[in-house]
Structures are given as C-alpha cells and as structure tokens.
Design a protein around this motif. Sequence first.
Motif, PDB file in Angstrom:
ATOM      1  N   GLU A 102       0.831  -1.213   0.000  1.00  0.00           N
ATOM      2  CA  GLU A 102       0.000   0.000   0.000  1.00  0.00           C
ATOM      3  C   GLU A 102       0.867   1.265   0.000  1.00  0.00           C
ATOM      4  O   GLU A 102       0.609   2.222  -0.738  1.00  0.00           O
ATOM      5  N   GLN A 103       1.927   1.256   0.821  1.00  0.00           N
ATOM      6  CA  GLN A 103       2.811   2.395   0.887  1.00  0.00           C
ATOM      7  C   GLN A 103       3.555   2.592  -0.431  1.00  0.00           C
ATOM      8  O   GLN A 103       3.763   3.721  -0.899  1.00  0.00           O
ATOM      9  N   HIS A 156       1.155   4.145  -2.793  1.00  0.00           N
ATOM     10  CA  HIS A 156       0.956   5.554  -2.459  1.00  0.00           C
ATOM     11  C   HIS A 156       2.135   6.414  -2.914  1.00  0.00           C
ATOM     12  O   HIS A 156       1.939   7.531  -3.429  1.00  0.00           O
ATOM     13  N   ASN A 157       3.323   5.885  -2.693  1.00  0.00           N
ATOM     14  CA  ASN A 157       4.508   6.636  -3.108  1.00  0.00           C
ATOM     15  C   ASN A 157       4.520   6.841  -4.627  1.00  0.00           C
ATOM     16  O   ASN A 157       4.888   7.915  -5.127  1.00  0.00           O
ATOM     17  N   ILE A 192       1.875   6.890  -6.586  1.00  0.00           N
ATOM     18  CA  ILE A 192       0.809   7.843  -6.947  1.00  0.00           C
ATOM     19  C   ILE A 192       1.226   9.258  -6.573  1.00  0.00           C
ATOM     20  O   ILE A 192       0.989  10.221  -7.322  1.00  0.00           O
ATOM     21  N   ASN A 193       1.877   9.402  -5.407  1.00  0.00           N
ATOM     22  CA  ASN A 193       2.321  10.739  -5.008  1.00  0.00           C
ATOM     23  C   ASN A 193       3.354  11.298  -5.975  1.00  0.00           C
ATOM     24  O   ASN A 193       3.370  12.505  -6.267  1.00  0.00           O
ATOM     25  N   LYS A 213      -7.979   2.752  -1.750  1.00  0.00           N
ATOM     26  CA  LYS A 213      -8.259   4.116  -1.350  1.00  0.00           C
ATOM     27  C   LYS A 213      -7.003   4.949  -1.479  1.00  0.00           C
ATOM     28  O   LYS A 213      -5.972   4.601  -0.940  1.00  0.00           O
ATOM     29  N   VAL A 214      -7.133   6.096  -2.147  1.00  0.00           N
ATOM     30  CA  VAL A 214      -5.962   6.931  -2.368  1.00  0.00           C
ATOM     31  C   VAL A 214      -5.987   8.149  -1.460  1.00  0.00           C
ATOM     32  O   VAL A 214      -5.082   8.407  -0.669  1.00  0.00           O
ATOM     33  N   ASN A 215      -7.060   8.952  -1.550  1.00  0.00           N
ATOM     34  CA  ASN A 215      -7.031  10.223  -0.826  1.00  0.00           C
ATOM     35  C   ASN A 215      -8.339  10.605  -0.156  1.00  0.00           C
ATOM     36  O   ASN A 215      -8.575  11.756   0.146  1.00  0.00           O
TER      37      ASN A 215
END
Length: 584
Positions: free
Chosen positions: A110-111, A114-115, A117-118, A143-145
């Motif tokens: 997940e992290q 997220h990284n 996507i960020n 779930k992203v944001n």
Amino acid sequence: MTKRSEMSASRMRPYLFYTLRSRVIAVLLLSSLVPLILIGYVSYYTIASMLDNKVLNGVRSQMEQTAFSLDKEIQSLNHVAMQLSFEGGVGIELKSYLSSEDVYEKYIFEQSIHNYINLITYTNPNVGLIHYYFSDTNKIAFKVNNNTTEIDPGELSKLYSFSGITYHALHKSLSPTSDSLVLSVDRRIFIPGYGNLHVYVETNPNLVSHVLGASQPGMPMAYLMSDDSNRIAYSENDEEFALGTEFAPEVSSKHPQETRSSYLFTEKTGEWTWAAIIPKKDYDREKYSWLRQFAIFGMVSLAVALGFASMLWRTVYKPLSGFNKEIRLLQISGFHSLLKYPRIAEFDYVLDRFEEMRQRIWQLLQEVKRNEKLKAQLEVEKLMFQINPHFIHNTLDTVRWLARLNSQEEIERLVTTLNKVLYYNMGKGGTATVGQEIALLNDYVALQQIRYDFQFEIDIRTEDGLMEVPIPRFILQPLVENALYHGLGDDGRIEVKAALDGEKHIRVEVNDNGTGMSEEEIRQLFASESGERRKSGMGIGIGYVNRMISARYGEDASIDIRSKPGEGTSIVLRFPLAEERQGE
C-alpha cells in the motif's frame, strides 16, 4: 367659376408648409437630420462591424484557448491514467496488494503504491481525485485520498471511448467534499484475475474554473460539450440545449450560429465539440450602448435645430411684421411714418426701396391732385369766358346790322371780324386745326392793326401738309398777343412758324423784334394769379397756354421763352401730334 377664380381660390387654400415659419423649420430640420442620418447610417454599420469583429475575435480567441486547454487536460489525464495502470509497474504491486493476506505485507504494498501515486501527482499538479475501483460492483479497490467506499463513473456523460478508456464530459467531482466541475478519465487495468479493475482520474477541482475563467470576453457565457455522436454531454443552458439531445452546429470561423435568443460559438476538437452560448442582449450590449448614445446625440441635435429654427424665425418674423405694418399704414395714407430698420442688410435694402416707392406714390398723388385742381380751374375759366362773350357777341351782332343799315361798311367789317374772334374764343379748350388757328390769328391781327397807332408786319409760315393737322384750340393768339403787349413798336415784325419736329411732335415758334423782357417779366407770364393774367391782352396769356398743354400732354410738351431787354423775344412751343395724325 372661371379658371382665374379657381386658381385664385387654390392659392388661398392653406397647404402643407404654407407659412414661412413651417418652411424655415422644415429646412433647418432637414439640414440637421439628413446629415445626421447619413452619418449615423455610415457610422452605425462601421462601428457595428468593428464591434462585431472585436467581440467575435475575442470570443473566438477565448473558445480556441479554452478548447485547447480542456483537450490538453484530457490528454494529460489519459497519460496519468496510463501510468497508474501500467501492468509492469504499479500494476504488479496492485495485484500483490489485492491478493495478499498478510497485513504487514499488504501495508508495504500500500505504501509503495501511495509513493508511486504521489510521485505522479507531484509531477502532474493538475490531477485531483484518483480511485481504483471494480466496475461490476463500483466498490473502491484501493483508497488513495479519501474515505469513499464506492463510486459510479458509469453515470457520467461520456465524450468518447476506445480501447478500454472512457473520457467524460465536464461534471461535478465525485469527491463528496467538492462540487467543482472537473474532467475525468476512466481506464481499464489489464491484470490477470482482475478483469473488472479500473482506475478513475479527475482533474484538480480548481483547474476547470481557472480554464473557463481565463480570457473572458466581458459578457456572460454558457458552455456545452457534445460527444462523438453529436449529442450534448454537458450543458449550462438546459432550456435550449438539454442533455442527450442532438447537437449538430454549423461550425464557422467567421460568424456565430444564431438561435432563438442566443449566439452559438463552436470549436471542434478531435472527437468532441466545445461550444459557448452568449445571450443576444449581452452580445449586442456594447452596440446598443453606442446606439443609445447616438440617439441621445440625435435628440440633442434635433432640439438645437429647433432652437435655431425658432431663433431664425424670430429674426425673420419681426422685420416682416414691421414691413406688413408699414404696408397697412400705406393703405390708410400713412406716407410719412418713421421706418424702423431691423439692421439686417437684406431687410434694410427692402425698406429703402419701400421708402422710395412710398415717396414716389406720394409725389404722384400730389401731382394728380394738382392736375385735378388745375383742370377744375380751367373748367371754371372756360365757363366764365363762355358766359361773358355771349352777351358781347349778341350786342356786336346788333351793331353790325345797324352799321349795314346805315351803310357803314368799315364799321360793319370791323364788327364782323371782332365777332368772329369772339365766337372762336368761346370754344377755348377744345381741338382745332392748324388752318383754323391761323385764320383766327389773321382776324386777330387785323383787329389789332386798327387798335394800335403804329404799323407792324406779321409773317405766318406753315409747313406743307399741316393745315388739317389737329392741335389744341387757342394757342397761337396768346403767343402773338404777348409780342404785341411787350414793346412792339413802329416797323415791328412778328414771325409765326409751324413745322414738324421729328415724326411725332409739332414745333410752333413766334419771334418778334420788340423791346424784349427781363427774367422777372417772363416769370410773371406764367403766374397763376388772376390779376397777373388780366394784364395780358384779353386776360388769357401764356400762362393759360402753359397750363393747357401741361394738363393735356404732361411732360411730353414744353414752352420755352428766350428774351433779353432790347433784343426781342422768341417763344418756342413743342407738343405731340394728335393720335389720329400719328396713326396715319
């Protein structure tokens, strides 16, 4: 009614612009309005064209820029969606995240996602909401944001789609915390075992408002988008352009399409069409503003023209009113009223001519009065001279018969000659012939030769053809009488000559070699007092001859006396031929 009276009645009937005032006002209004209308007509179409081009170019430029920006953002979303669905990168980790049962391992994946996507959102700041979801259940897969558990992009209006990618028209953000308009892309992710997995990407909530608000032409605009099937996918004017209805505009780079109450500007971009709707009243506001200003200017010009017309009318009316007053005074013999000059060159000139005419009429009236008075005096004199000779004529006729009875031939001859002279004199004022006047003159000279105690000679010469010419009665005797009265002595000589003077006049000349006359004596010959006239022979004299020819011929006749003491006298009488003679 005769034709002349019909024309006169027609002139008396008023008609349009009959008065000078109405014509002055009409001319000034036309001189003000015609140039104003022509200038307004040319200016309107010139300025309207300029305003149309100005607004049209502004809207076109804004439409091109907006359509280009929106299309650019759609392509940017597609690029981001492609990165988020890359099977060899984030796709493998997403698969591991979905299939892992270990909580820690799931957290690590997940992290990592997220990284990734960020990193993508950092390099693409215009990206907003991102969701991974299952299309069959609309459940959120990652779930992203936010805390949203499910979304349904299938309810959104589509612009076009191909190869598993769907591009949506403008719509409200699916984020529960935002009502901003966004663009979005829905892309299928091809991961084995997860065929219904999709990624949904929106633009930043502030992006669309920024794009639509840039380069606004200064008037309210409503936008719409149509899909690749020419159906409206987004509309801000549901009354004229409802969602789902067919939309096939005439795309033109020069002129907008006109609808019932709006102007429609369109811009074709790839598979979809971008359009702007501008209300006619707002589009034409600047033009109507100029028209209102021009209308106000026209009304002011009209008011100024009416003011000048009123001023000009007062300037013209006052002198005309004064001139009309002078004419009415002239009708009641007001020949000497004081003229009031308006100090306008043209009216002053007319008043000067009017004054000259008025004085001339006054002079003519006075001359007529004098002539009438003279005529009356001549009539009275004629009656007087006719009454007295009647008694003398009857008495002399008795003496002549007594002389004949007593065989007094010389007395009979003398009385007969005198009676003929008196009888002829009873007709003074009429018309005789040259021959009759000469016969009278011979009888008169015969009487005078008996009366005076000196001898004199008289020479009468008449031009051939004049003996039957009509001339005024009793004009030769007073001239000869004047010669006898003013100093003719022994060996005196009188010449009488009658001849034509040109084609229309007779000249009678009486010359003597007597003692002559002074200027004062000549003046007395023309005196009108009865006492002066009684001094001249039989009381008639040159004054009578002068008044008689003046009354009959006016300025066309003349009598001239030239004399000096000791040098004799010359009298020249000139008057027109009788009309019957001139017409021969």
